[in-house]
Design a protein around this motif. Sequence first.
Motif, PDB file in Angstrom:
ATOM      1  N   LEU A   1     -32.595 -57.159 -70.424  1.00 17.79           N
ATOM      2  CA  LEU A   1     -34.015 -56.906 -70.184  1.00 17.79           C
ATOM      3  C   LEU A   1     -34.212 -55.480 -69.676  1.00 17.79           C
ATOM      4  N   PRO A   2     -35.421 -54.921 -69.809  1.00 18.94           N
ATOM      5  CA  PRO A   2     -35.667 -53.564 -69.310  1.00 18.94           C
ATOM      6  C   PRO A   2     -35.441 -53.476 -67.809  1.00 18.94           C
ATOM      7  N   ALA A   3     -34.969 -52.328 -67.364  1.00 16.58           N
ATOM      8  CA  ALA A   3     -34.759 -52.128 -65.925  1.00 16.58           C
ATOM      9  C   ALA A   3     -36.047 -52.330 -65.140  1.00 16.58           C
ATOM     10  N   LEU A   4     -37.180 -52.052 -65.770  1.00 20.58           N
ATOM     11  CA  LEU A   4     -38.470 -52.225 -65.105  1.00 20.58           C
ATOM     12  C   LEU A   4     -38.636 -53.643 -64.558  1.00 20.58           C
ATOM     13  N   ASP A   5     -37.993 -54.612 -65.199  1.00 24.93           N
ATOM     14  CA  ASP A   5     -38.111 -55.995 -64.743  1.00 24.93           C
ATOM     15  C   ASP A   5     -37.452 -56.223 -63.396  1.00 24.93           C
ATOM     16  N   ASP A   6     -36.657 -55.273 -62.926  1.00 25.32           N
ATOM     17  CA  ASP A   6     -36.065 -55.386 -61.596  1.00 25.32           C
ATOM     18  C   ASP A   6     -37.005 -54.872 -60.510  1.00 25.32           C
ATOM     19  N   TRP A   7     -38.140 -54.333 -60.905  1.00 26.56           N
ATOM     20  CA  TRP A   7     -39.122 -53.833 -59.946  1.00 26.56           C
ATOM     21  C   TRP A   7     -40.418 -54.625 -60.095  1.00 26.56           C
ATOM     22  N   SER A   8     -41.217 -54.646 -59.051  1.00 27.93           N
ATOM     23  CA  SER A   8     -42.480 -55.405 -59.083  1.00 27.93           C
ATOM     24  C   SER A   8     -43.648 -54.518 -59.494  1.00 27.93           C
ATOM     25  N   LEU A   9     -43.372 -53.438 -60.181  1.00 29.29           N
ATOM     26  CA  LEU A   9     -44.407 -52.510 -60.632  1.00 29.29           C
ATOM     27  C   LEU A   9     -45.255 -53.127 -61.733  1.00 29.29           C
ATOM     28  N   ASP A  10     -46.521 -52.762 -61.761  1.00 24.33           N
ATOM     29  CA  ASP A  10     -47.449 -53.236 -62.784  1.00 24.33           C
ATOM     30  C   ASP A  10     -47.042 -52.655 -64.136  1.00 24.33           C
ATOM     31  N   PRO A  11     -46.664 -53.481 -65.115  1.00 24.27           N
ATOM     32  CA  PRO A  11     -46.232 -52.960 -66.414  1.00 24.27           C
ATOM     33  C   PRO A  11     -47.365 -52.324 -67.218  1.00 24.27           C
ATOM     34  N   ALA A  12     -48.605 -52.528 -66.786  1.00 20.91           N
ATOM     35  CA  ALA A  12     -49.733 -51.918 -67.492  1.00 20.91           C
ATOM     36  C   ALA A  12     -49.949 -50.458 -67.085  1.00 20.91           C
ATOM     37  N   VAL A  13     -49.218 -49.996 -66.072  1.00 21.56           N
ATOM     38  CA  VAL A  13     -49.351 -48.621 -65.591  1.00 21.56           C
ATOM     39  C   VAL A  13     -48.085 -47.854 -65.943  1.00 21.56           C
ATOM     40  N   ARG A  14     -48.255 -46.591 -66.376  1.00 18.57           N
ATOM     41  CA  ARG A  14     -47.114 -45.706 -66.576  1.00 18.57           C
ATOM     42  C   ARG A  14     -46.794 -45.076 -65.217  1.00 18.57           C
ATOM     43  N   HIS A  15     -45.669 -45.448 -64.643  1.00 21.42           N
ATOM     44  CA  HIS A  15     -45.325 -45.013 -63.283  1.00 21.42           C
ATOM     45  C   HIS A  15     -44.453 -43.754 -63.372  1.00 21.42           C
ATOM     46  N   LEU A  16     -45.103 -42.597 -63.292  1.00 19.06           N
ATOM     47  CA  LEU A  16     -44.415 -41.315 -63.467  1.00 19.06           C
ATOM     48  C   LEU A  16     -44.367 -40.515 -62.171  1.00 19.06           C
ATOM     49  N   ASN A  17     -44.569 -41.167 -61.032  1.00 20.82           N
ATOM     50  CA  ASN A  17     -44.639 -40.454 -59.756  1.00 20.82           C
ATOM     51  C   ASN A  17     -43.818 -41.163 -58.687  1.00 20.82           C
ATOM     52  N   HIS A  18     -42.573 -41.453 -59.019  1.00 21.10           N
ATOM     53  CA  HIS A  18     -41.706 -42.093 -58.040  1.00 21.10           C
ATOM     54  C   HIS A  18     -41.543 -41.217 -56.798  1.00 21.10           C
ATOM     55  N   GLY A  19     -41.651 -39.912 -56.956  1.00 21.89           N
ATOM     56  CA  GLY A  19     -41.398 -38.988 -55.874  1.00 21.89           C
ATOM     57  C   GLY A  19     -42.347 -39.091 -54.704  1.00 21.89           C
ATOM     58  N   SER A  20     -43.522 -39.672 -54.878  1.00 23.45           N
ATOM     59  CA  SER A  20     -44.463 -39.748 -53.763  1.00 23.45           C
ATOM     60  C   SER A  20     -44.169 -40.920 -52.833  1.00 23.45           C
ATOM     61  N   PHE A  21     -44.142 -42.132 -53.362  1.00 22.12           N
ATOM     62  CA  PHE A  21     -44.003 -43.308 -52.495  1.00 22.12           C
ATOM     63  C   PHE A  21     -42.874 -44.241 -52.911  1.00 22.12           C
ATOM     64  N   GLY A  22     -42.132 -43.878 -53.950  1.00 21.88           N
ATOM     65  CA  GLY A  22     -41.011 -44.689 -54.369  1.00 21.88           C
ATOM     66  C   GLY A  22     -41.445 -46.007 -54.989  1.00 21.88           C
ATOM     67  N   ALA A  23     -40.483 -46.895 -55.144  1.00 22.54           N
ATOM     68  CA  ALA A  23     -40.727 -48.238 -55.664  1.00 22.54           C
ATOM     69  C   ALA A  23     -39.562 -49.109 -55.219  1.00 22.54           C
ATOM     70  N   VAL A  24     -39.872 -50.285 -54.713  1.00 24.57           N
ATOM     71  CA  VAL A  24     -38.865 -51.160 -54.118  1.00 24.57           C
ATOM     72  C   VAL A  24     -38.442 -52.219 -55.125  1.00 24.57           C
ATOM     73  N   PRO A  25     -37.145 -52.416 -55.351  1.00 25.04           N
ATOM     74  CA  PRO A  25     -36.720 -53.509 -56.237  1.00 25.04           C
ATOM     75  C   PRO A  25     -37.264 -54.852 -55.749  1.00 25.04           C
ATOM     76  N   SER A  26     -37.619 -55.703 -56.682  1.00 25.78           N
ATOM     77  CA  SER A  26     -38.179 -57.006 -56.323  1.00 25.78           C
ATOM     78  C   SER A  26     -37.235 -57.790 -55.413  1.00 25.78           C
ATOM     79  N   ALA A  27     -35.937 -57.697 -55.690  1.00 29.48           N
ATOM     80  CA  ALA A  27     -34.975 -58.449 -54.882  1.00 29.48           C
ATOM     81  C   ALA A  27     -34.966 -57.959 -53.439  1.00 29.48           C
ATOM     82  N   THR A  28     -35.131 -56.655 -53.241  1.00 22.78           N
ATOM     83  CA  THR A  28     -35.186 -56.123 -51.883  1.00 22.78           C
ATOM     84  C   THR A  28     -36.475 -56.533 -51.190  1.00 22.78           C
ATOM     85  N   GLY A  29     -37.568 -56.546 -51.943  1.00 22.47           N
ATOM     86  CA  GLY A  29     -38.826 -57.015 -51.378  1.00 22.47           C
ATOM     87  C   GLY A  29     -38.732 -58.464 -50.917  1.00 22.47           C
ATOM     88  N   THR A  30     -38.059 -59.289 -51.700  1.00 19.67           N
ATOM     89  CA  THR A  30     -37.857 -60.687 -51.320  1.00 19.67           C
ATOM     90  C   THR A  30     -36.997 -60.787 -50.064  1.00 19.67           C
TER      91      THR A  30
END
Length: 402
Positions: free
Chosen positions: A20-49
């Motif tokens: 599966l795409p790596a994106l599935d390991d994150w809880s990011l909205d798939p309808a948005v193109r997330h091109l700004n990780h440098g501002s606030f990052g993104a937490v893996p879903s497993a870490t959020g849990t």
Amino acid sequence: MPQADLRALAPDPVLRPDGLPALDDWSLDPAVRHLNHGSFGAVPSATGTWQQALREEAERDPVAWFRHLPARVAQARCAIADWLHAPREATALVPNASAGVTAVLSSLPLRAGERIVVTDHAYGAVDMAVRRHAARAGAQVDTVHVPLAADAEQSAALIRAAVDSHDRTALVVVDHITSATARLMPVQQIAADCRERGIALLIDGAHAPGMLAEPLSGLQGTYWVGNLHKWPCAPRGTAALVAQPADPADRQRLFPPIDSWGAPNDYPQRFDQQGTLDLSAWLAAPHALDFVEDRYGWDAARTHISTLADYAQQYVAERWGVSLDGLPPEPAPAMRLVPLPDSIAADEAAAHALQHAIADRHACATSVTTWRGRGFLRLSAHLYNTPADYQDFADRCDVLHI
């Protein structure tokens, strides 16, 4: 290069072990193109849990939670120090890089008439903190202009000359990786110059952890702060302060921005106890570091995101007909600039307005920065990004007609 040929150079998307795409390991909205990780990052879903489970544990028995919390924070702190290849006895946890900067500035015995040297690439909040502390002490702040296209040797020489131009230079503050201009600064050479002169050096390494395999290499004799919520993907509110001053005893002047019951302890233990603040992010940070290592491998991740960042910059620039001449010769490994036409995003308000317009009209989370009257699109790359993210963004978004 024709767009079809450029697309052929795109790196393969990263996949999970199950395909599966790596994106599935994150809880990011798939309808948005997330091109700004440098501002606030993104937490893996497993870490959020994992973090949510910690919060639930705290609510089940708050008294027990806070009784054992300092010891658990110390354990997480040591794990983070090991991941950074930093001395455990030098490493404390803080909410973010700005908090670490504040702790360091508050600890230094700055005197009236002394001088702090900064560059014109400094992060805004850090620059403001420097000026506030200087004003309180009656010190002055001198800003060194480092041209965008200056290489490492030129950049270090400019800072060195500024330091030597005043016999009461007490502190140099420099970025490890700049925010607005996405460039690596020659911090190892700057550190060597400051050590030789007996001058304190504070390095804002907000973007360095995760992007660089060993961000503390060659930085003995410095104070360094780095965010873990950006490239390492830890929960927000987690950063490291690594204090390696020339005299290790100077660490004991460092206190957290908030005094709490840990204040009588030595550094770094006094940072481990912060009253009733929710420190679940600190406890969950090692989970994020281990998740990326176990799932993808940090070395492989760094190689991929750097390659993807190169591709993203080239594709967007080609699509928009923008020249990349004059950009930093040593860009940040996972961030790249695309210059915007003259008068576009020429100041901070205009840059923010453009960034918001891109998000609202094209569902693309980007960063638009401005530096000395010139606007830039700052692209980030991480494991969950794919070449299609940048292709779709560039094909749909025309900055001249948002």
